[in-house]
Scaffold this motif. Structure first.
Motif, PDB file in Angstrom:
ATOM      1  N   VAL A 157     -12.492  45.304   0.287  1.00  0.00           N
ATOM      2  CA  VAL A 157     -13.943  45.375   0.117  1.00  0.00           C
ATOM      3  C   VAL A 157     -14.619  45.157   1.467  1.00  0.00           C
ATOM      4  O   VAL A 157     -15.823  44.978   1.544  1.00  0.00           O
ATOM      5  CB  VAL A 157     -14.480  44.375  -0.939  1.00  0.00           C
TER       6      VAL A 157
ATOM      7  N   PRO B 177     -14.413  49.746  -3.495  1.00  0.00           N
ATOM      8  CA  PRO B 177     -15.386  49.870  -4.586  1.00  0.00           C
ATOM      9  C   PRO B 177     -16.546  50.760  -4.132  1.00  0.00           C
ATOM     10  O   PRO B 177     -16.896  50.789  -2.946  1.00  0.00           O
ATOM     11  CB  PRO B 177     -15.872  48.438  -4.805  1.00  0.00           C
TER      12      PRO B 177
ATOM     13  N   GLN C 152     -18.854  38.555  -4.602  1.00  0.00           N
ATOM     14  CA  GLN C 152     -19.492  39.869  -4.552  1.00  0.00           C
ATOM     15  C   GLN C 152     -18.411  40.916  -4.805  1.00  0.00           C
ATOM     16  O   GLN C 152     -17.272  40.757  -4.357  1.00  0.00           O
ATOM     17  CB  GLN C 152     -20.122  40.077  -3.175  1.00  0.00           C
ATOM     18  N   HIS C 153     -18.702  41.953  -5.519  1.00  0.00           N
ATOM     19  CA  HIS C 153     -17.791  43.051  -5.852  1.00  0.00           C
ATOM     20  C   HIS C 153     -16.721  42.645  -6.872  1.00  0.00           C
ATOM     21  O   HIS C 153     -15.737  43.360  -7.047  1.00  0.00           O
ATOM     22  CB  HIS C 153     -17.105  43.631  -4.611  1.00  0.00           C
TER      23      HIS C 153
ATOM     24  N   ASP D 227     -19.670  50.478  -4.305  1.00  0.00           N
ATOM     25  CA  ASP D 227     -20.800  49.838  -3.634  1.00  0.00           C
ATOM     26  C   ASP D 227     -20.498  49.463  -2.182  1.00  0.00           C
ATOM     27  O   ASP D 227     -21.389  49.116  -1.430  1.00  0.00           O
ATOM     28  CB  ASP D 227     -21.312  48.623  -4.421  1.00  0.00           C
ATOM     29  N   VAL D 228     -19.254  49.575  -1.758  1.00  0.00           N
ATOM     30  CA  VAL D 228     -18.882  49.299  -0.370  1.00  0.00           C
ATOM     31  C   VAL D 228     -18.802  50.593   0.433  1.00  0.00           C
ATOM     32  O   VAL D 228     -19.012  50.602   1.640  1.00  0.00           O
ATOM     33  CB  VAL D 228     -17.527  48.552  -0.296  1.00  0.00           C
TER      34      VAL D 228
END
Length: 172
Positions: free
Chosen positions: A140, A157, A21-22, A159-160
């Motif tokens: 992350v 990131p 993920q990420h 999205d985190v």
């Protein structure tokens, strides 16, 4: 780009493992850090964590093939783990990477463990930011959001970021 950052294991794993993920955001950021000549600080603990993760991921890949006509052999699992660790060594060879012994961080580690209740392994990474006067921690893992931004700047990131918490000063 920052002059120096501390690499945390969840970030490095995400950057190096295409299934993580990420991955895309972490891989891109690691490339930008390396290209910019940013000093990448890491500990022997990070290397142990990456070693454990490499072999755990290889075992998981083997078990996920249960429905397949052919399972991965133990030799193939070792090769998967070695390939991952080879990607880590390539990062070290092509960057301004600096290894720091965990034993040099014990006093600062206690501060982060006691004040913010971080696990010892997380506190090591935070302590290295303080000890090396680095620009921040690359991660992350949103759990570092419990630490005041003035003590532990984070590079996350996008999205985190939403999981870290309101009012936390972040860098993307």
């Amino acid at each position: 780009m920052p002059e120096s950052v501390v690499l945390e294991h969840t970030f490095v794993f995400a950057a190096l493992e295409s299934e993580a993920q990420h991955h895309s955001a972490a891989s891109d950021f690691l490339e930008r850090l390396t290209s910019a000549g940013t000093r990448l600080l890491f500990t022997d603990l990070l290397e142990l964590q990456l070693h454990d993760r490499a072999f755990a991921t290889a075992r998981l890949a083997a078990s996920s093939r249960q429905g397949s006509t052919r399972r991965l052999t133990s030799g193939e699992q070792v090769e998967l783990a070695r390939a991952f660790l080879g990607r880590w060594r390539a990062v070290l060879m092509h960057s301004d990477a600096v290894h720091v012994e965990v034993s040099d961080l014990m006093e600062d580690l206690m501060y982060y463990s006691e004040r913010f209740r971080l696990s010892s392994s997380s506190a090591v990474h935070a302590a290295l930011v303080m000890a090396a006067d680095a620009d921040g921690l690359v991660t992350v893992d949103p759990s570092f959001g419990v630490v005041d931004a003035s003590l532990l700047p984070l590079f996350l990131p996008a999205d985190v970021v939403r999981f870290v918490g309101r009012g936390r000063a972040l860098r993307a």
